[in-house]
Design a protein around this motif. Structure first.
Motif, mmCIF file in Angstrom:
data_model
loop_
_atom_site.group_PDB
_atom_site.id
_atom_site.type_symbol
_atom_site.label_atom_id
_atom_site.label_comp_id
_atom_site.label_asym_id
_atom_site.label_seq_id
_atom_site.Cartn_x
_atom_site.Cartn_y
_atom_site.Cartn_z
ATOM 1 N N LYS A 170 -7.999 -6.630 -9.102
ATOM 2 C CA LYS A 170 -8.631 -5.523 -8.407
ATOM 3 C C LYS A 170 -8.004 -5.303 -7.041
ATOM 4 C CE LYS A 170 -13.203 -3.819 -7.107
ATOM 5 N NZ LYS A 170 -14.654 -4.157 -7.067
ATOM 6 N N GLN A 171 -7.747 -4.026 -6.717
ATOM 7 C CA GLN A 171 -7.176 -3.700 -5.419
ATOM 8 C C GLN A 171 -8.243 -3.798 -4.333
ATOM 9 O OE1 GLN A 171 -5.618 0.255 -6.404
ATOM 10 N NE2 GLN A 171 -3.583 -0.511 -5.917
ATOM 11 N N SER A 172 -7.795 -4.115 -3.133
ATOM 12 C CA SER A 172 -8.704 -4.118 -1.994
ATOM 13 C C SER A 172 -9.036 -2.679 -1.631
ATOM 14 C CB SER A 172 -8.055 -4.816 -0.802
ATOM 15 O OG SER A 172 -6.993 -4.029 -0.292
ATOM 16 N N GLN A 177 -7.198 2.985 -0.697
ATOM 17 C CA GLN A 177 -7.058 4.127 0.192
ATOM 18 C C GLN A 177 -5.597 4.565 0.291
ATOM 19 O OE1 GLN A 177 -8.784 3.249 4.021
ATOM 20 N NE2 GLN A 177 -10.791 2.760 3.167
ATOM 21 N N VAL A 178 -4.699 3.596 0.461
ATOM 22 C CA VAL A 178 -3.276 3.913 0.577
ATOM 23 C C VAL A 178 -2.752 4.524 -0.725
ATOM 24 C CG1 VAL A 178 -0.965 2.954 0.875
ATOM 25 C CG2 VAL A 178 -2.837 2.170 2.344
ATOM 26 N N GLU A 179 -3.131 3.932 -1.856
ATOM 27 C CA GLU A 179 -2.685 4.442 -3.154
ATOM 28 C C GLU A 179 -3.208 5.853 -3.394
ATOM 29 O OE1 GLU A 179 -0.607 4.474 -6.649
ATOM 30 O OE2 GLU A 179 -0.559 2.922 -5.104
ATOM 31 N N HIS A 208 -7.539 5.279 11.421
ATOM 32 C CA HIS A 208 -7.572 4.140 10.503
ATOM 33 C C HIS A 208 -6.601 4.350 9.351
ATOM 34 C CE1 HIS A 208 -9.140 0.946 7.930
ATOM 35 N NE2 HIS A 208 -9.261 1.846 6.968
ATOM 36 N N LEU A 209 -6.587 5.548 8.789
ATOM 37 C CA LEU A 209 -5.707 5.837 7.659
ATOM 38 C C LEU A 209 -4.240 5.687 8.058
ATOM 39 C CD1 LEU A 209 -5.164 6.836 4.792
ATOM 40 C CD2 LEU A 209 -5.366 9.179 5.650
ATOM 41 N N SER A 210 -3.861 6.255 9.203
ATOM 42 C CA SER A 210 -2.464 6.175 9.647
ATOM 43 C C SER A 210 -2.035 4.730 9.852
ATOM 44 C CB SER A 210 -2.287 6.965 10.950
ATOM 45 O OG SER A 210 -2.526 8.341 10.746
ATOM 46 N N LYS A 211 -2.917 3.922 10.444
ATOM 47 C CA LYS A 211 -2.594 2.522 10.719
ATOM 48 C C LYS A 211 -2.413 1.742 9.419
ATOM 49 C CE LYS A 211 -4.381 -1.587 13.081
ATOM 50 N NZ LYS A 211 -5.507 -2.125 13.894
ATOM 51 N N MET A 212 -3.353 1.903 8.492
ATOM 52 C CA MET A 212 -3.280 1.167 7.233
ATOM 53 C C MET A 212 -2.098 1.632 6.382
ATOM 54 S SD MET A 212 -5.629 -1.100 7.329
ATOM 55 C CE MET A 212 -5.174 -1.166 9.085
ATOM 56 N N PHE A 213 -1.839 2.935 6.381
ATOM 57 C CA PHE A 213 -0.744 3.473 5.581
ATOM 58 C C PHE A 213 0.595 2.914 6.062
ATOM 59 C CE2 PHE A 213 2.278 6.512 3.920
ATOM 60 C CZ PHE A 213 1.720 6.914 2.716
ATOM 61 N N THR A 217 3.198 0.717 3.842
ATOM 62 C CA THR A 217 4.390 1.432 3.367
ATOM 63 C C THR A 217 5.556 1.382 4.350
ATOM 64 O OG1 THR A 217 3.767 3.575 4.322
ATOM 65 C CG2 THR A 217 2.909 3.043 2.123
ATOM 66 N N GLY A 218 5.286 1.027 5.581
ATOM 67 C CA GLY A 218 6.340 0.998 6.579
ATOM 68 C C GLY A 218 6.614 2.337 7.229
ATOM 69 N N MET A 219 5.840 3.356 6.890
ATOM 70 C CA MET A 219 6.013 4.666 7.496
ATOM 71 C C MET A 219 4.666 5.368 7.620
ATOM 72 S SD MET A 219 7.863 6.745 4.334
ATOM 73 C CE MET A 219 9.057 5.438 4.009
ATOM 74 N N THR A 220 4.593 6.362 8.500
ATOM 75 C CA THR A 220 3.358 7.108 8.671
ATOM 76 C C THR A 220 3.149 8.034 7.475
ATOM 77 O OG1 THR A 220 4.420 8.972 9.786
ATOM 78 C CG2 THR A 220 3.728 7.106 11.165
ATOM 79 N N PRO A 221 1.916 8.507 7.251
ATOM 80 C CA PRO A 221 1.690 9.445 6.137
ATOM 81 C C PRO A 221 2.562 10.688 6.228
ATOM 82 C CG PRO A 221 -0.406 8.615 6.943
ATOM 83 C CD PRO A 221 0.641 8.127 7.909
#
Length: 287
Positions: A170-172, A177-179, A208-213, A217-221
């Motif tokens: 199961k994914q965290s 969110q990232v997927e 939060h989304l930008s930080k986690m992404f 992934t190593g890059m911003t959304p």
């Protein structure tokens, strides 16, 4: 003997989240080719037997019995039956306000257009039932075929769920969110997008989304979105489209700004890339 080809059309397609337009089947001849073509609707094929190739978004997929391939509106595709073992397939054409979203939820996007329902026979039956519903017509045909289409997509959901469970459990919540963001961007890249609009649509906090992404992934959304757009633009520049048309197709309202971004990304202008690509194509053909 069963006819090689048949198709049934929805006599009164409505509007809504998911609407079936037509359905059909075909036993193809050796080497039978479809395309290149660009539909203005969604199209899913399910291979019943035989094999062939599917060319889409710059990739070639070798497919056989039990495989399905999806074509999205506005995307160029080509598919060819094997010369020795030509495929037989069923298909459904559809549209809908939530069609993109429903497919993205199954991890089916223009960049991941191939799927394999776990229950091949069940999927085959649903394709057949959808075509029969359209053939019979009558009151309620549109509503019933739409419901049957949801049942068909549920078969792909089973495969998507099993694949996720088999890839490490199961994914965290953050991974989910990232997927989900990646799938959303892969579908919406042709539209003007801001980080605010994306965060609002997905229901996430922007910061939060930008930080986690970026962490995953190593890059911003938005940088990831630009990557998708530039990769797609390279493919479209190989077609007979103007730079302005390519720019609009990948979400840029200003073709000059698109050209500037393309040159920054690939160190050459769109026109220079097209000339180089055309030169390689001619060389390959004459080699």
């Amino acid at each position: 003997m069963e006819d090689r080809f048949s198709i049934s059309v929805n006599p009164q397609p409505g509007k809504g989240e998911l609407v079936v337009l037509f359905s059909g089947r075909e036993r193809t001849m050796p080497g039978h080719n479809v395309g290149p073509k660009v539909p203005d609707y969604f199209l899913v094929h399910h291979v019943m037997s035989g094999k062939g190739t599917f060319q889409y978004m710059g990739k070639t997929y070798g497919l056989g019995k039990g495989d399905s391939f999806f074509i999205f509106p506005g995307e160029l595709s080509r598919y060819t039956a094997d010369k020795d073992d030509p495929w037989s397939y069923r298909w459904v054409g559809f549209r809908g306000d939530r069609a993109d979203e429903l497919l993205a939820g199954l991890d089916i996007t223009p960049f991941k257009p191939v799927a394999k329902p776990i229950r091949h026979n069940r999927a085959a039956v649903l394709f057949h039932q959808i075509q029969r519903l359209l053939s019979n017509g009558g009151p309620g045909c549109d509503m019933r075929s739409g419901g049957m289409m949801r049942m068909l997509l549920a078969e792909y959901e089973r495969e998507s769920t099993q694949r996720a469970e088999g890839s490490g459990g199961k994914q965290s919540p953050i991974e989910q969110q990232v997927e989900r963001t990646i799938r959303w961007l892969s579908v919406q890249y042709s539209q003007p997008i801001s980080i605010e609009e994306m965060s609002r649509s997905l229901g996430y906090n922007r910061t939060h989304l930008s930080k986690m992404f970026k962490q995953y992934t190593g890059m911003t959304p938005m940088h990831f979105l630009l990557k998708i757009r530039m990769e797609r633009a390279k493919l479209l520049l190989r077609e007979r489209l103007t730079v302005e048309q390519v720019a609009a197709s990948v979400g840029f309202t200003d073709p000059l700004y698109f050209s500037k971004q393309f040159k920054k990304w690939y160190d050459m202008s769109p026109t220079e890339y097209r000339l180089e690509a055309d030169g390689r194509t001619m060389y390959d053909c004459n080699d």
